[in-house]
Design a protein around this motif. Structure first.
Motif, mmCIF file in Angstrom:
data_model
loop_
_atom_site.group_PDB
_atom_site.id
_atom_site.type_symbol
_atom_site.label_atom_id
_atom_site.label_comp_id
_atom_site.label_asym_id
_atom_site.label_seq_id
_atom_site.Cartn_x
_atom_site.Cartn_y
_atom_site.Cartn_z
ATOM 1 N N SER A 86 3.281 39.607 13.825
ATOM 2 C CA SER A 86 3.593 38.503 12.912
ATOM 3 C C SER A 86 2.347 37.708 12.561
ATOM 4 O O SER A 86 2.146 37.317 11.404
ATOM 5 N N ALA A 96 7.189 43.556 13.038
ATOM 6 C CA ALA A 96 7.217 42.978 14.387
ATOM 7 C C ALA A 96 8.071 43.831 15.321
ATOM 8 O O ALA A 96 7.729 44.031 16.495
ATOM 9 N N ALA A 124 9.486 35.665 20.218
ATOM 10 C CA ALA A 124 8.870 36.854 20.799
ATOM 11 C C ALA A 124 9.056 36.887 22.310
ATOM 12 O O ALA A 124 9.293 37.944 22.900
ATOM 13 N N VAL A 159 5.531 41.576 19.122
ATOM 14 C CA VAL A 159 6.237 40.795 18.090
ATOM 15 C C VAL A 159 5.357 39.679 17.544
ATOM 16 O O VAL A 159 5.196 39.524 16.325
ATOM 17 N N TYR A 160 4.765 38.888 18.446
ATOM 18 C CA TYR A 160 3.938 37.768 17.983
ATOM 19 C C TYR A 160 2.654 38.268 17.328
ATOM 20 O O TYR A 160 2.238 37.755 16.280
#
Length: 619
Positions: free
Chosen positions: A363, A123, A387, A359-360
């Motif tokens: 993930s 991430a 995030a 980031v999201y």
């Protein structure tokens, strides 16, 4: 468990028959508030003061920070502006603390186990790359595409403070995820500063710096007097980096990576306790000095330095940095220019949208392909809020503005973008957390066992395919857990192969200060196949759970004491216990023993007949 205790009077009363988590006092709440929130609040205040100061009529803001200081003697002199003193010298201490945290995470923290680290590491990498790409796309024709480093990093101080203010209840795993992500994020940012924004490189001073770094590494082998030597060599290294053209803040990181870190050795702790006992029996300055030195040396210098510098960084250095760098001149003309500037929009889009998507998105992909260990409490909804928080780039973003952009007008537009992105990210994260966490009622939290039973990981007793399951979250220093072990033995004797019993750790360290150490000791014994025996020993004598008692138990059980002592210091042991603790937090377990009967939380008494009826579905 095979310890038989027939007194189950406490089991009949589910409230009286449990140890409850002690509620923190007002003073403790204030201290906790100071640790995680006041630093972020001071950053906000310093930012507001800087903006107001810079926009006062006939403001002295820029003139003040351009004040020159001269340090040195005769021909050996260093000349700084106040602004450079903050950015080059004081911020080296901040980056030193970042380096200490990086070193700790790789040695004994979250980055020691790949299945745990792959999620935040992936991430973080996506969170570095996506914002940079977005910024470059916005600035292909602006001549400022090289300033993409502004949008790559998250402000850890603001991140932690904001999470404490607006984050979800029981954010343990999310907090670890974000802190680990921030460490990798910082590594990326520091590398980019070193390789992209370093000019006028001179190799010879860096050779001197390398010798100084070698000396810092060797200092660990000295028995005493290390502090002054560390300080002297650190100053030499910092000055060498400054003279070489490499940004001197990176000296702080390089030094920190060479500082030793380790978990406390129980034998060293025991020696410190013995010396403290001697001082208590015969108070004198020699015993006091030996006891103090022994206690200090039982904790690694890495962790001692983190604790020592943390207040100065949170309450002095970072607010001063904000005061020196956040002075954005705001006027209708400047705001109009920023509103039309690709730099401003590139920063806002990079930090807010880029960080969130990176980031999201990373993930979610890992979750879809079932890669990595998310664990209870680390849901995609919570990751979405985290995030969004990652879009707060404040400190390092403002730091790179000065390195990457020379034009004052463009710098101003960039600072407007950084401040706007930080505010938008905070608002967006608040909305996401309210939506995702607001869906769950208090009754739903912890009603069902969050982590499925895994015979390869859990401490199980019975057939893995048994039709009845009982999971206990307990604490080796809790007297009610000790009594419950009698109920468990009776239950296992009556149900036989039909029951699978599982023990998980939930040490209430506020009430039972030795419980965490006992859990880790039991895990260390488990690496030698002696978890059940060690657990029985802990329950049978709950008044003796100091480090010396753990070593004595290991010896009495015929364990390899040297291996046992070394395992106690390993991150594997600490992470194993922490997994259970974070599960308990995610399920709002505040008292022990807490049982899950066939996967659902048991709320009644925990005597053997009651548990048997619950397991069979009888009323």
């Amino acid at each position: 468990m095979s310890l038989t205790i027939t007194d189950t009077s406490s089991a009949a009363d589910p409230e009286r028959g449990r140890s409850h988590r002690r509620h923190p006092t007002i003073a403790e709440k204030v201290r906790a508030l100071g640790e995680v929130r006041i630093g972020a609040l001071l950053l906000v205040i310093a930012t507001i003061v800087a903006i107001v100061w810079a926009n006062l009529p006939e403001s002295s803001y820029h003139h003040f920070w351009e004040t020159h200081l001269v340090i040195g003697l005769e021909d050996l002199r260093f000349e700084f502006t106040l602004h450079a003193l903050v950015n080059d010298a004081l911020m080296a201490i901040f980056f030193f603390s970042v380096g200490l945290e990086v070193r700790r995470e790789f040695a004994i923290g979250e980055l020691t186990k790949w299945s745990r680290a792959i999620i935040p590491v992936t991430a973080a990498i996506a969170g570095l790359a996506v914002p940079a790409i977005i910024f470059v796309l916005f600035n292909l024709d602006s001549g400022q595409a090289h300033a993409w480093g502004i949008v790559i990093s998250t402000d850890t101080a603001f991140l932690v403070g904001a999470l404490a203010l607006i984050g979800p209840r029981a954010p343990g795993r999310l907090r670890l995820f974000l802190l680990t992500l921030a460490v990798v994020d910082d590594i990326g940012a520091l590398s980019i500063i070193a390789f992209v924004y370093t000019e006028n490189f001179a190799p010879l001073p860096l050779v001197v710096g390398a010798v100084g770094l070698a000396g810092i590494y060797l200092v660990r082998y000295l028995q005493r007097g290390r502090g002054p030597i560390y300080v002297t060599l650190a100053i030499i290294v910092w000055m060498s980096f400054l003279a070489s053209g490499v940004h001197p803040t990176l000296a702080g990181v390089a030094i920190a990576l060479l500082i030793p870190v380790y978990r406390p050795d129980r034998r060293d702790v025991e020696q410190a306790l013995d010396l403290a006992h001697m001082f208590r029996q015969s108070p004198n300055s020699e015993y006091a000095r030996q006891a103090a030195n022994s206690l200090r040396e039982s904790i690694s210098i890495n962790e001692r330095l983190q604790s020592a510098y943390a207040p100065y960084i949170a309450f002095v250095i970072l607010p001063l940095f904000a005061l020196a760098n956040a002075g954005v001149e705001i006027s209708p003309e400047i705001l109009a220019a920023a509103a039309m500037s690709p730099i401003t929009w590139g920063i806002v889009a990079g930090l807010v949208a880029g960080k969130f998507v990176g980031v999201y998105g990373a993930s979610a992909v890992l979750k879809y392909f079932k890669l990595g260990d998310f664990g209870p409490g680390l849901t995609l909804g919570r990751i979405a809020g985290g995030a969004a928080l990652c879009g707060i780039g404040f400190t390092i973003s403002l730091f790179i503005v000065d390195l990457a952009i020379d034009d004052p007008a463009a710098q101003n537009e960039a600072r407007v973008g950084v401040l706007a992105a930080s505010v938008i990210a905070l608002i967006l994260a608040t909305i996401v957390f309210r939506i995702t966490d607001g869906r769950r009622s208090d009754e739903e939290i912890g009603a069902v066992l969050a982590r499925p039973i895994d015979p390869a990981k859990d401490h199980t007793y019975g057939r893995p395919d048994a039709p009845l399951t009982l999971v206990e979250y307990g604490d080796f220093q809790c007297p009610f857990c000790s009594k419950a072990s009698g109920s468990i033995e009776e239950l296992r004797a009556n149900l036989g192969d039909d029951l699978l019993y599982v023990w998980r750790h939930a040490p209430l360290i506020e009430s039972h200060p030795n419980a965490l150490a006992a859990a880790e000791a039991a895990e260390a014994a488990g690496l030698q196949g002696a978890f059940p025996q060690f657990s029985r020993s802990l329950f049978s004598d709950q008044d003796h759970q100091l480090p010396r008692d753990m070593m004595r138990r290991a010896e009495e059980l015929g364990l390899d004491v040297e291996k046992f002592a070394n395992d106690l210091r390993s991150p594997e042991i600490a992470n194993r216990v922490q997994d259970d603790v974070l599960d308990a937090e995610a399920m709002d377990i505040t008292s022990v023993p807490t049982f899950f009967v066939n996967g659902r939380r048991h709320t009644g008494p925990w005597d053997a007949p009651t548990l048997a009826r619950a397991l069979r579905g009888e009323k």
